[in-house]
Design a protein around this motif. Structure first.
Motif, PDB file in Angstrom:
ATOM      1  N   CYS A 436       0.567  -1.127  -0.176  1.00  0.00           N
ATOM      2  CA  CYS A 436       0.081   0.056  -0.266  1.00  0.00           C
ATOM      3  C   CYS A 436       1.096   1.361   0.409  1.00  0.00           C
ATOM      4  O   CYS A 436       0.107   2.237  -0.340  1.00  0.00           O
ATOM      5  CB  CYS A 436      -0.530  -0.145   1.365  1.00  0.00           C
ATOM      6  N   GLN A 437       2.034   0.852  -0.236  1.00  0.00           N
ATOM      7  CA  GLN A 437       3.111   2.498  -0.283  1.00  0.00           C
ATOM      8  C   GLN A 437       2.674   3.299   1.140  1.00  0.00           C
ATOM      9  O   GLN A 437       2.774   4.213   0.752  1.00  0.00           O
ATOM     10  CB  GLN A 437       2.342   3.163  -1.355  1.00  0.00           C
ATOM     11  N   GLN A 438       2.690   2.984   1.715  1.00  0.00           N
ATOM     12  CA  GLN A 438       2.506   3.911   3.865  1.00  0.00           C
ATOM     13  C   GLN A 438       1.313   4.593   3.335  1.00  0.00           C
ATOM     14  O   GLN A 438       1.291   4.860   4.977  1.00  0.00           O
ATOM     15  CB  GLN A 438       3.763   3.845   3.470  1.00  0.00           C
ATOM     16  N   GLN A 439       0.537   4.476   2.769  1.00  0.00           N
ATOM     17  CA  GLN A 439      -0.335   5.290   2.724  1.00  0.00           C
ATOM     18  C   GLN A 439      -1.534   4.496   3.753  1.00  0.00           C
ATOM     19  O   GLN A 439      -1.472   2.704   4.150  1.00  0.00           O
ATOM     20  CB  GLN A 439      -0.997   4.768   1.448  1.00  0.00           C
ATOM     21  N   PRO A 440      -2.971   5.297   4.346  1.00  0.00           N
ATOM     22  CA  PRO A 440      -3.117   4.380   5.221  1.00  0.00           C
ATOM     23  C   PRO A 440      -4.408   3.280   4.641  1.00  0.00           C
ATOM     24  O   PRO A 440      -4.800   3.298   3.627  1.00  0.00           O
ATOM     25  CB  PRO A 440      -4.494   5.743   5.647  1.00  0.00           C
ATOM     26  N   ILE A 441      -4.335   2.059   5.594  1.00  0.00           N
ATOM     27  CA  ILE A 441      -5.131   1.276   5.110  1.00  0.00           C
ATOM     28  C   ILE A 441      -6.831   1.547   5.836  1.00  0.00           C
ATOM     29  O   ILE A 441      -7.421   0.995   7.181  1.00  0.00           O
ATOM     30  CB  ILE A 441      -4.136  -0.010   5.846  1.00  0.00           C
ATOM     31  N   SER A 442      -7.798   1.032   4.940  1.00  0.00           N
ATOM     32  CA  SER A 442      -9.383   0.637   5.571  1.00  0.00           C
ATOM     33  C   SER A 442      -9.584  -0.626   5.483  1.00  0.00           C
ATOM     34  O   SER A 442      -9.177  -1.228   4.430  1.00  0.00           O
ATOM     35  CB  SER A 442      -9.971   1.362   4.678  1.00  0.00           C
ATOM     36  N   ILE A 443      -9.726  -0.973   6.637  1.00  0.00           N
ATOM     37  CA  ILE A 443      -9.780  -2.460   6.872  1.00  0.00           C
ATOM     38  C   ILE A 443     -11.366  -2.825   6.201  1.00  0.00           C
ATOM     39  O   ILE A 443     -12.159  -1.656   6.606  1.00  0.00           O
ATOM     40  CB  ILE A 443      -9.930  -2.884   8.239  1.00  0.00           C
ATOM     41  N   ASP A 444     -11.474  -3.569   5.294  1.00  0.00           N
ATOM     42  CA  ASP A 444     -13.051  -3.930   4.452  1.00  0.00           C
ATOM     43  C   ASP A 444     -13.697  -4.562   5.418  1.00  0.00           C
ATOM     44  O   ASP A 444     -12.708  -5.638   5.817  1.00  0.00           O
ATOM     45  CB  ASP A 444     -12.320  -4.411   3.378  1.00  0.00           C
ATOM     46  N   PRO A 445     -15.405  -4.811   5.167  1.00  0.00           N
ATOM     47  CA  PRO A 445     -15.932  -5.782   6.030  1.00  0.00           C
ATOM     48  C   PRO A 445     -15.342  -7.143   5.377  1.00  0.00           C
ATOM     49  O   PRO A 445     -14.865  -7.517   4.434  1.00  0.00           O
ATOM     50  CB  PRO A 445     -17.459  -5.611   5.051  1.00  0.00           C
ATOM     51  N   SER A 446     -15.237  -8.542   6.328  1.00  0.00           N
ATOM     52  CA  SER A 446     -14.129  -9.781   5.927  1.00  0.00           C
ATOM     53  C   SER A 446     -15.206 -10.604   6.791  1.00  0.00           C
ATOM     54  O   SER A 446     -15.900 -10.283   7.902  1.00  0.00           O
ATOM     55  CB  SER A 446     -13.201  -9.493   5.735  1.00  0.00           C
ATOM     56  N   PRO A 447     -15.429 -12.010   5.863  1.00  0.00           N
ATOM     57  CA  PRO A 447     -16.333 -12.584   6.325  1.00  0.00           C
ATOM     58  C   PRO A 447     -15.422 -13.008   8.437  1.00  0.00           C
ATOM     59  O   PRO A 447     -14.116 -12.717   8.189  1.00  0.00           O
ATOM     60  CB  PRO A 447     -15.592 -14.421   5.927  1.00  0.00           C
ATOM     61  N   ALA A 448     -16.016 -13.752   8.825  1.00  0.00           N
ATOM     62  CA  ALA A 448     -15.489 -14.046  10.275  1.00  0.00           C
ATOM     63  C   ALA A 448     -13.597 -14.534  10.567  1.00  0.00           C
ATOM     64  O   ALA A 448     -13.963 -15.506  10.025  1.00  0.00           O
ATOM     65  CB  ALA A 448     -16.424 -15.108  10.918  1.00  0.00           C
ATOM     66  N   ASN A 449     -12.873 -14.487  11.802  1.00  0.00           N
ATOM     67  CA  ASN A 449     -11.778 -14.737  11.560  1.00  0.00           C
ATOM     68  C   ASN A 449     -10.816 -14.890   9.860  1.00  0.00           C
ATOM     69  O   ASN A 449      -9.803 -15.152  10.132  1.00  0.00           O
ATOM     70  CB  ASN A 449     -11.687 -16.254  11.384  1.00  0.00           C
ATOM     71  N   PHE A 450     -11.419 -13.534   9.498  1.00  0.00           N
ATOM     72  CA  PHE A 450     -10.008 -12.994   8.403  1.00  0.00           C
ATOM     73  C   PHE A 450     -10.573 -11.579   8.723  1.00  0.00           C
ATOM     74  O   PHE A 450     -11.183 -10.993   9.436  1.00  0.00           O
ATOM     75  CB  PHE A 450     -10.881 -13.417   7.239  1.00  0.00           C
ATOM     76  N   GLU A 451      -9.879 -10.910   7.595  1.00  0.00           N
ATOM     77  CA  GLU A 451      -9.061  -9.527   7.822  1.00  0.00           C
ATOM     78  C   GLU A 451      -9.640  -9.291   6.240  1.00  0.00           C
ATOM     79  O   GLU A 451      -8.178  -9.774   6.004  1.00  0.00           O
ATOM     80  CB  GLU A 451      -8.119  -8.716   8.937  1.00  0.00           C
ATOM     81  N   GLN A 452      -9.471  -8.177   5.848  1.00  0.00           N
ATOM     82  CA  GLN A 452      -9.287  -7.785   4.742  1.00  0.00           C
ATOM     83  C   GLN A 452      -9.031  -6.313   4.316  1.00  0.00           C
ATOM     84  O   GLN A 452     -10.074  -5.571   4.710  1.00  0.00           O
ATOM     85  CB  GLN A 452     -10.823  -8.398   3.178  1.00  0.00           C
ATOM     86  N   PHE A 453      -7.916  -6.015   3.567  1.00  0.00           N
ATOM     87  CA  PHE A 453      -8.430  -4.800   2.858  1.00  0.00           C
ATOM     88  C   PHE A 453      -7.407  -4.719   1.108  1.00  0.00           C
ATOM     89  O   PHE A 453      -7.731  -5.632   0.722  1.00  0.00           O
ATOM     90  CB  PHE A 453      -7.128  -3.806   3.504  1.00  0.00           C
ATOM     91  N   SER A 454      -7.870  -3.614   1.242  1.00  0.00           N
ATOM     92  CA  SER A 454      -7.543  -3.187  -0.732  1.00  0.00           C
ATOM     93  C   SER A 454      -6.500  -1.990  -1.177  1.00  0.00           C
ATOM     94  O   SER A 454      -6.959  -1.404  -0.342  1.00  0.00           O
ATOM     95  CB  SER A 454      -8.883  -3.435  -1.633  1.00  0.00           C
ATOM     96  N   CYS A 455      -5.419  -2.438  -2.057  1.00  0.00           N
ATOM     97  CA  CYS A 455      -4.923  -1.089  -2.444  1.00  0.00           C
ATOM     98  C   CYS A 455      -4.237  -1.418  -3.565  1.00  0.00           C
ATOM     99  O   CYS A 455      -3.647  -2.752  -4.349  1.00  0.00           O
ATOM    100  CB  CYS A 455      -3.869  -0.582  -0.948  1.00  0.00           C
ATOM    101  N   ALA A 456      -3.264  -0.674  -3.851  1.00  0.00           N
ATOM    102  CA  ALA A 456      -2.628  -0.735  -5.269  1.00  0.00           C
ATOM    103  C   ALA A 456      -3.227  -2.247  -6.568  1.00  0.00           C
ATOM    104  O   ALA A 456      -2.862  -2.236  -7.220  1.00  0.00           O
ATOM    105  CB  ALA A 456      -1.497  -1.365  -4.855  1.00  0.00           C
ATOM    106  N   GLY A 457      -4.860  -1.932  -6.296  1.00  0.00           N
ATOM    107  CA  GLY A 457      -5.146  -2.480  -7.064  1.00  0.00           C
ATOM    108  C   GLY A 457      -5.279  -4.304  -6.608  1.00  0.00           C
ATOM    109  O   GLY A 457      -5.663  -5.027  -7.526  1.00  0.00           O
ATOM    110  N   HIS A 458      -4.773  -4.483  -5.849  1.00  0.00           N
ATOM    111  CA  HIS A 458      -5.106  -5.691  -4.539  1.00  0.00           C
ATOM    112  C   HIS A 458      -6.053  -5.624  -3.821  1.00  0.00           C
ATOM    113  O   HIS A 458      -6.263  -4.988  -2.872  1.00  0.00           O
ATOM    114  CB  HIS A 458      -3.326  -6.334  -4.881  1.00  0.00           C
TER     115      HIS A 458
END
Length: 545
Positions: A436-458
Motif C-alpha cells: 500500500c506504499q505507506q498509505q492509510p489502510i482501511s479494513i474492509d468488511p470480511s468473513p469471520a476470522n479473516f481481515e481484508q483490505f485493498s490497495c494498489a489494485g490488489h
C-alpha cells in the motif's frame, strides 16, 4: 607518581571526552542497525496504528495495542516528514543516544566516574541494547525517560532542588505513557525516594514537590488502567493485566505454579535477563554473578571509589535501589501480571543490571581505570564475537530493504488485480505497509476470522490476529479450506500466498509434509519473504477436506 597512577590520572582527565566518543560510536551503531532493512511485523503494526487520517482515529487505534498511546501519537505526526524505515526508527535511535548519555551522567555521580564510563560502554555497544534502539518500538524511549527521571531524582536530593524534582516527575510521566513496564520502575523509584527522604531529611518543599508528583503519577496510572489496560484481552486470560500478553504469548516467561518451583524459576529467569542483555549465554551467566557481587559490595558499604560527590545516595541505598526493580518485576511475575526473564519486555532492568555490573567491575579492578576498562572491553569483545540475537529475529541480509522491493516488484509484474492475495497475520502487517506504499489502510468488511483490505489494485485477505499469527504446514491446509469457503472461491481461481516475517518456511514445509505439494514452486526474496501460487480445486491433503 607510578606509571599506573599516571595512567589513572590521564583517564580521569579525559573521561568526559571518552564518554562523548563512546556515545557517538553508539549513535553510529544504532543508525547502521536501523537502516537498510524492512520493517518487522511489530514495527509495521506500530506504523499502521499511527497511519490514520485523523489524530482521533490514531488514538482510537492505539487502544487496540498492548502499549500506552504516546508512541502512536508521536508517529502520527512524525510520518508527515517521511516514511522510510530509517526515518520511522529515528525517534528510537535518538532516544537510545539520550539514554546512553543520561545513564552515564547518573551512574558517574552515583557510583564514580570509572563505573559511569564502564556502564556507558555496555549500554552504548552491547548488540541487544543497540537492537532495542534500532527498531520502531517503545523501549528506547522508555529507557531514555527512565534514566533521565533517575538522574533528576538523585540531583534533586543532592541539591535540594524542586525544579529537578519537577523534571523527574515529568520524565516519569513520559516513560509511563510510552510503556507500561514503567509502572514497575516507578514503584522502585518511589521506594528509593522514600528511603532518601527518611534518611536524608530534605526540606519540606522538596518533599511536597515529590509527593505532588507521585499523586499525579498515580492519577495517570489509574487513567491508563481505566481507559486502556482494563479492556485489553478481556475474557481471554486468567487476569485482566495478563490479557494484553495473552495466554500463549511469552507463556514461558510467566511463572506456572503447576510446573515451576518459585526459587529455581526466579533464579533461572534472573540470569536469563543478563543473558539477553549481553547476548551470550555463558557471558550472561558470569555477568549475573558479577551483578550479585556488586550489589553485595554496595550493601556492605564497600562498593564506592573515592571520587564520588558528597550528598549522594549511600552505598547501601544504591544497593537497595539496584535490587528493587528486579524484586518488583519478580513479584509482578509471580502474580501473573508481567513477564520476567530473557525478553525485551524487561528492558527497564538494563538500568539497575548494568549499573550493578559496572560497580562490581570497578571493585574487581581495584578502582584502576585501565584495568576496569580492559575488563569491560574483554566482555564486549566476547559478546560481539560469540553473541547471538534471541528469536524472533531475521538476519540482516535476509531483512534487506532490497529484498522487499524485489518482492513488491514481483507482485506488480505477476499478480493480476482479480487474483486474491492470502497471508497470515504477521505478513498482513508487513505487506500492508509495502504493498500500500505507506498509505492509510482501511479494513474492509470480511468473513469471520479473516481481515481484508485493498490497495494498489490488489485485494489482500489474511487470517485475523486472534486466529493465526503464522502459517505452518500443519495449519495452512485448514485455513486454505476456510478461505475457499468463506470467500466462495470457484475452481480455477488463482490465489497468491505471501509469507513474510519471522521464522517463515511455509513452502518448503509443505513440500516435506504432503505429497500434494512435492512439486510446489515458490519464489524467495531472502529467507524471510516467500511467495507461491495456489489454484482453487488443486489436490489438497485428504484430512483437510
Amino acid at each position: 607518581m607510578t606509571s599506573q597512577e599516571n595512567q589513572d590520572y590521564w583517564f580521569e582527565g579525559h573521561a568526559h571526552v571518552a564518554a562523548i566518543a563512546v556515545t557517538l560510536l553508539g549513535l553510529l551503531a544504532r543508525v547502521w542497525a536501523a537502516s537498510g532493512t524492512f520493517l518487522n511485523p511489530d514495527e509495521a503494526l506500530h506504523f499502521r496504528l499511527a497511519n490514520q487520517v485523523s489524530l482521533a482515529l490514531a488514538y482510537k487505534a492505539s487502544l487496540t495495542a498492548a502499549h500506552p498511546p504516546l508512541l502512536t501519537l508521536l508517529l502520527y505526526f512524525w510520518r508527515a516528514l517521511g516514511t522510510s524505515e530509517l526515518w520511522l526508527r529515528l525517534p528510537s535511535v535518538l532516544a537510545g543516544v539520550v539514554f546512553c548519555w543520561m545513564f552515564y551522567k547518573w551512574l558517574s555521580k552515583a557510583a564514580g566516574s570509572v563505573a559511569g564510563l564502564i556502564g556507558l560502554l555496555f549500554v552504548a555497544l552491547l548488540p541487544p541494547i543497540i537492537l532495542v534502539a534500532a527498531e520502531l518500538r517503545q523501549y528506547s524511549l522508555l529507557l531514555a525517560f527512565l534514566a533521565s527521571a533517575l538522574y533528576f531524582l538523585d540531583e534533586s536530593f543532592a541539591d535540594n532542588s524542586t525544579s529537578q524534582m519537577l523534571a523527574f516527575s515529568f520524565c516519569l510521566y513520559l516513560a509511563m505513557l510510552f510503556h507500561y513496564s514503567a509502572f514497575l520502575f516507578a514503584a522502585a523509584l518511589g521506594i528509593y525516594a522514600l528511603i532518601r527522604i527518611f534518611t536524608g531529611r530534605p526540606p519540606a518543599r522538596l518533599i511536597a514537590a515529590w509527593a505532588t508528583g507521585q499523586c499525579v503519577a498515580l492519577a495517570l496510572a489509574l487513567f491508563l488502567y481505566k481507559t486502556h489496560i482494563s479492556k485489553l484481552g478481556a475474557g481471554e486470560s486468567r487476569t485482566v493485566l495478563q490479557g494484553w500478553m495473552s495466554e500463549f504469548y511469552l507463556h514461558r516467561s510467566f511463572f506456572d505454579p503447576t510446573h515451576d518451583n518459585r526459587f529455581t524459576f526466579l533464579v533461572g529467569h534472573t540470569f536469563g535477563v543478563f543473558q539477553y542483555f549481553f547476548g551470550q549465554l555463558a557471558v550472561g551467566d558470569v555477568i549475573g554473578l558479577v551483578f550479585v557481587g556488586g550489589v553485595v559490595l554496595l550493601l556492605l558499604g564497600k562498593g564506592f571509589p573515592n571520587d564520588r560527590s558528597d550528598n549522594r545516595a549511600s552505598s547501601r541505598q544504591l544497593g537497595i535501589f539496584l535490587l528493587l526493580p528486579f524484586a518488583i518485576a519478580a513479584a509482578a511475575n509471580l502474580a501473573h501480571v508481567y513477564p520476567y526473564g530473557g525478553t525485551r519486555h524487561v528492558a527497564f532492568l538494563i538500568i539497575p543490571g548494568v549499573a550493578g555490573v559496572s560497580v562490581a567491575i570497578v571493585r574487581l579492578a581495584a578502582d584502576r581505570w585501565g584495568r576496569g576498562l580492559a575488563i569491560a572491553a574483554l566482555v564486549l569483545v566476547a559478546c560481539l564475537a560469540f553473541g547471538k540475537t534471541r528469536p524472533p529475529r531475521m538476519d540482516r541480509a535476509d531483512q534487506s530493504h532490497a529484498n522487499m522491493m524485489a518482492a513488491m516488484e514481483f507482485a506488480r509484474q505477476n499478480m493480476n488485480p482479480s487474483d486474491l492475495i492470502f497471508t497470515d497475520y504477521q505478513t498482513d502487517l508487513i505487506i500492508g505497509h509495502y504493498l500500500c506504499q505507506q498509505q492509510p489502510i482501511s479494513i474492509d468488511p470480511s468473513p469471520a476470522n479473516f481481515e481484508q483490505f485493498s490497495c494498489a489494485g490488489h485485494r489482500v485477505a489474511s487470517v485475523d490476529y486472534k486466529t493465526e499469527w503464522q502459517f505452518w504446514a500443519d495449519n495452512f491446509p485448514k485455513h486454505w479450506q476456510q478461505l475457499v469457503q468463506a470467500y466462495n472461491l470457484k475452481s480455477g481461481n488463482t490465489v497468491w500466498v505471501i509469507q513474510a516475517g519471522w521464522g517463515i518456511d511455509l513452502p518448503e514445509d509443505l513440500r516435506k509434509s504432503y505429497a500434494e505439494f512435492h512439486d510446489l514452486r515458490f519464489e524467495s526474496f531472502g529467507k524471510n519473504i516467500q511467495i507461491f501460487k495456489m489454484t482453487v480445486g488443486q489436490p489438497m491433503p485428504v484430512f483437510a477436506q
